[in-house]
Design a protein around this motif. Structure first.
Motif, PDB file in Angstrom:
ATOM      1  N   UNK A   1     -11.116 -21.677 -28.591  1.00  0.00           N
ATOM      2  CA  UNK A   1      -9.689 -21.482 -28.436  1.00  0.00           C
ATOM      3  C   UNK A   1      -9.449 -20.371 -27.438  1.00  0.00           C
ATOM      4  N   UNK A   2      -8.446 -20.589 -26.551  1.00  0.00           N
ATOM      5  CA  UNK A   2      -8.063 -19.546 -25.606  1.00  0.00           C
ATOM      6  C   UNK A   2      -7.508 -18.355 -26.371  1.00  0.00           C
ATOM      7  N   UNK A   3      -7.690 -17.164 -25.829  1.00  0.00           N
ATOM      8  CA  UNK A   3      -7.146 -15.982 -26.497  1.00  0.00           C
ATOM      9  C   UNK A   3      -5.981 -15.373 -25.745  1.00  0.00           C
ATOM     10  N   UNK A   4      -5.655 -15.889 -24.587  1.00  0.00           N
ATOM     11  CA  UNK A   4      -4.550 -15.331 -23.805  1.00  0.00           C
ATOM     12  C   UNK A   4      -3.991 -16.403 -22.881  1.00  0.00           C
ATOM     13  N   UNK A   5      -2.853 -16.094 -22.299  1.00  0.00           N
ATOM     14  CA  UNK A   5      -2.242 -17.026 -21.366  1.00  0.00           C
ATOM     15  C   UNK A   5      -1.523 -18.146 -22.086  1.00  0.00           C
ATOM     16  N   UNK A   6      -1.355 -19.246 -21.414  1.00  0.00           N
ATOM     17  CA  UNK A   6      -0.642 -20.395 -21.967  1.00  0.00           C
ATOM     18  C   UNK A   6      -1.546 -21.106 -22.971  1.00  0.00           C
ATOM     19  N   UNK A   7      -1.091 -21.177 -24.211  1.00  0.00           N
ATOM     20  CA  UNK A   7      -1.876 -21.772 -25.281  1.00  0.00           C
ATOM     21  C   UNK A   7      -1.593 -23.257 -25.494  1.00  0.00           C
ATOM     22  N   UNK A   8      -0.438 -23.725 -25.042  1.00  0.00           N
ATOM     23  CA  UNK A   8      -0.104 -25.140 -25.197  1.00  0.00           C
ATOM     24  C   UNK A   8      -1.133 -25.964 -24.437  1.00  0.00           C
ATOM     25  N   UNK A   9      -1.882 -26.790 -25.162  1.00  0.00           N
ATOM     26  CA  UNK A   9      -2.993 -27.506 -24.537  1.00  0.00           C
ATOM     27  C   UNK A   9      -2.545 -28.487 -23.474  1.00  0.00           C
ATOM     28  N   UNK A  10      -1.396 -29.109 -23.663  1.00  0.00           N
ATOM     29  CA  UNK A  10      -0.908 -30.073 -22.681  1.00  0.00           C
ATOM     30  C   UNK A  10      -0.510 -29.363 -21.389  1.00  0.00           C
ATOM     31  N   UNK A  11       0.169 -28.235 -21.526  1.00  0.00           N
ATOM     32  CA  UNK A  11       0.596 -27.486 -20.351  1.00  0.00           C
ATOM     33  C   UNK A  11      -0.593 -26.837 -19.654  1.00  0.00           C
ATOM     34  N   UNK A  12      -1.485 -26.242 -20.414  1.00  0.00           N
ATOM     35  CA  UNK A  12      -2.662 -25.599 -19.827  1.00  0.00           C
ATOM     36  C   UNK A  12      -3.497 -26.614 -19.041  1.00  0.00           C
ATOM     37  N   UNK A  13      -3.683 -27.781 -19.610  1.00  0.00           N
ATOM     38  CA  UNK A  13      -4.438 -28.830 -18.922  1.00  0.00           C
ATOM     39  C   UNK A  13      -3.751 -29.328 -17.667  1.00  0.00           C
ATOM     40  N   UNK A  14      -2.446 -29.497 -17.741  1.00  0.00           N
ATOM     41  CA  UNK A  14      -1.687 -29.960 -16.579  1.00  0.00           C
ATOM     42  C   UNK A  14      -1.738 -28.936 -15.449  1.00  0.00           C
ATOM     43  N   UNK A  15      -1.685 -27.659 -15.778  1.00  0.00           N
ATOM     44  CA  UNK A  15      -1.760 -26.614 -14.761  1.00  0.00           C
ATOM     45  C   UNK A  15      -3.120 -26.619 -14.072  1.00  0.00           C
ATOM     46  N   UNK A  16      -4.164 -26.872 -14.839  1.00  0.00           N
ATOM     47  CA  UNK A  16      -5.511 -26.884 -14.277  1.00  0.00           C
ATOM     48  C   UNK A  16      -5.702 -28.021 -13.280  1.00  0.00           C
ATOM     49  N   UNK A  17      -4.893 -29.062 -13.362  1.00  0.00           N
ATOM     50  CA  UNK A  17      -5.009 -30.206 -12.460  1.00  0.00           C
ATOM     51  C   UNK A  17      -4.237 -30.035 -11.160  1.00  0.00           C
ATOM     52  N   UNK A  18      -3.416 -28.987 -11.044  1.00  0.00           N
ATOM     53  CA  UNK A  18      -2.577 -28.799  -9.858  1.00  0.00           C
ATOM     54  C   UNK A  18      -3.391 -28.323  -8.668  1.00  0.00           C
ATOM     55  N   UNK A  19      -2.931 -28.696  -7.487  1.00  0.00           N
ATOM     56  CA  UNK A  19      -3.567 -28.266  -6.252  1.00  0.00           C
ATOM     57  C   UNK A  19      -2.538 -27.745  -5.266  1.00  0.00           C
ATOM     58  N   UNK A  20      -3.026 -27.295  -4.119  1.00  0.00           N
ATOM     59  CA  UNK A  20      -2.179 -26.730  -3.080  1.00  0.00           C
ATOM     60  C   UNK A  20      -1.109 -27.737  -2.647  1.00  0.00           C
ATOM     61  N   UNK A  21       0.122 -27.285  -2.656  1.00  0.00           N
ATOM     62  CA  UNK A  21       1.238 -28.125  -2.229  1.00  0.00           C
ATOM     63  C   UNK A  21       1.887 -28.928  -3.337  1.00  0.00           C
ATOM     64  N   UNK A  22       1.276 -28.973  -4.511  1.00  0.00           N
ATOM     65  CA  UNK A  22       1.881 -29.719  -5.618  1.00  0.00           C
ATOM     66  C   UNK A  22       3.164 -29.048  -6.080  1.00  0.00           C
ATOM     67  N   UNK A  23       4.097 -29.862  -6.534  1.00  0.00           N
ATOM     68  CA  UNK A  23       5.369 -29.359  -7.034  1.00  0.00           C
ATOM     69  C   UNK A  23       5.392 -29.295  -8.549  1.00  0.00           C
ATOM     70  N   UNK A  24       6.024 -28.232  -9.052  1.00  0.00           N
ATOM     71  CA  UNK A  24       6.221 -28.054 -10.491  1.00  0.00           C
ATOM     72  C   UNK A  24       7.693 -27.748 -10.710  1.00  0.00           C
ATOM     73  N   UNK A  25       8.386 -28.627 -11.409  1.00  0.00           N
ATOM     74  CA  UNK A  25       9.784 -28.394 -11.751  1.00  0.00           C
ATOM     75  C   UNK A  25       9.847 -27.724 -13.113  1.00  0.00           C
ATOM     76  N   UNK A  26      10.444 -26.532 -13.151  1.00  0.00           N
ATOM     77  CA  UNK A  26      10.718 -25.838 -14.411  1.00  0.00           C
ATOM     78  C   UNK A  26      12.209 -26.027 -14.637  1.00  0.00           C
ATOM     79  N   UNK A  27      12.580 -26.664 -15.749  1.00  0.00           N
ATOM     80  CA  UNK A  27      13.981 -27.051 -15.881  1.00  0.00           C
ATOM     81  C   UNK A  27      14.570 -26.739 -17.251  1.00  0.00           C
ATOM     82  N   UNK A  28      15.893 -26.694 -17.257  1.00  0.00           N
ATOM     83  CA  UNK A  28      16.634 -26.497 -18.492  1.00  0.00           C
ATOM     84  C   UNK A  28      16.646 -27.794 -19.302  1.00  0.00           C
ATOM     85  N   UNK A  29      17.194 -27.726 -20.488  1.00  0.00           N
ATOM     86  CA  UNK A  29      17.169 -28.876 -21.392  1.00  0.00           C
ATOM     87  C   UNK A  29      18.020 -30.042 -20.906  1.00  0.00           C
ATOM     88  N   UNK A  30      18.962 -29.781 -20.002  1.00  0.00           N
ATOM     89  CA  UNK A  30      19.861 -30.831 -19.547  1.00  0.00           C
ATOM     90  C   UNK A  30      19.481 -31.506 -18.248  1.00  0.00           C
TER      91      UNK A  30
END
Length: 129
Positions: A1-30
């Motif tokens: 188990x990770x001891x720091x950083x993002x613990x959500x396994x789905x998010x942590x895994x998705x971040x590890x797959x990102x590369x240079x130039x990839x887009x990440x939208x951080x958005x509100x609930x609407x």
């Protein structure tokens, strides 16, 4: 188990797959979520987790070379505008409709529980070297 950083396994895994130039939208609930990008939905209740909490957690783990938000954030959500200006001195601004159109090309969408309008930003990943 990770001891720091993002613990959500789905998010942590998705971040590890990102590369240079990839887009990440951080958005509100609407924010309408386009078909195509991988989605990690963190929304639990209105306001939880907040846009600021999620954005800062992502920025602690990602190299970001650019960011774009909707220009409407300035008038409709001064707190989010101030946060974005603080985190991104060279923040790009487009119309909300343009931001929605660009989000279709994102590789990842991270939905927060934020319940204030226009708390959305499209990040462009950089490289650490």
């Amino acid at each position: 188990m990770k001891k720091a950083g993002i613990l959500n396994r789905h998010l942590s895994g998705a971040l590890a797959e990102l590369g240079h130039g990839d887009g990440v939208l951080v958005c509100d609930a609407g924010m309408p979520i386009p078909d195509g990008p991988r989605v990690v939905d963190l929304a639990f209740r209105a306001g939880v987790p907040s846009f600021a909490e999620v954005l800062d957690g992502l920025l602690a783990e990602l190299v970001v070379e650019g960011a774009t938000a909707a220009r409407e954030v300035r008038a409709a959500n001064p707190a989010a505008a101030a946060l974005l200006d603080d985190r991104f001195p060279e923040l790009g601004l487009v119309s909300h409709d343009e931001l929605k159109a660009r989000s279709a090309g994102a590789r990842l969408v991270v939905r927060t529980g934020e319940a204030r309008p226009y708390a959305n930003v499209l990040l462009r990943c950089g490289v650490f070297f």
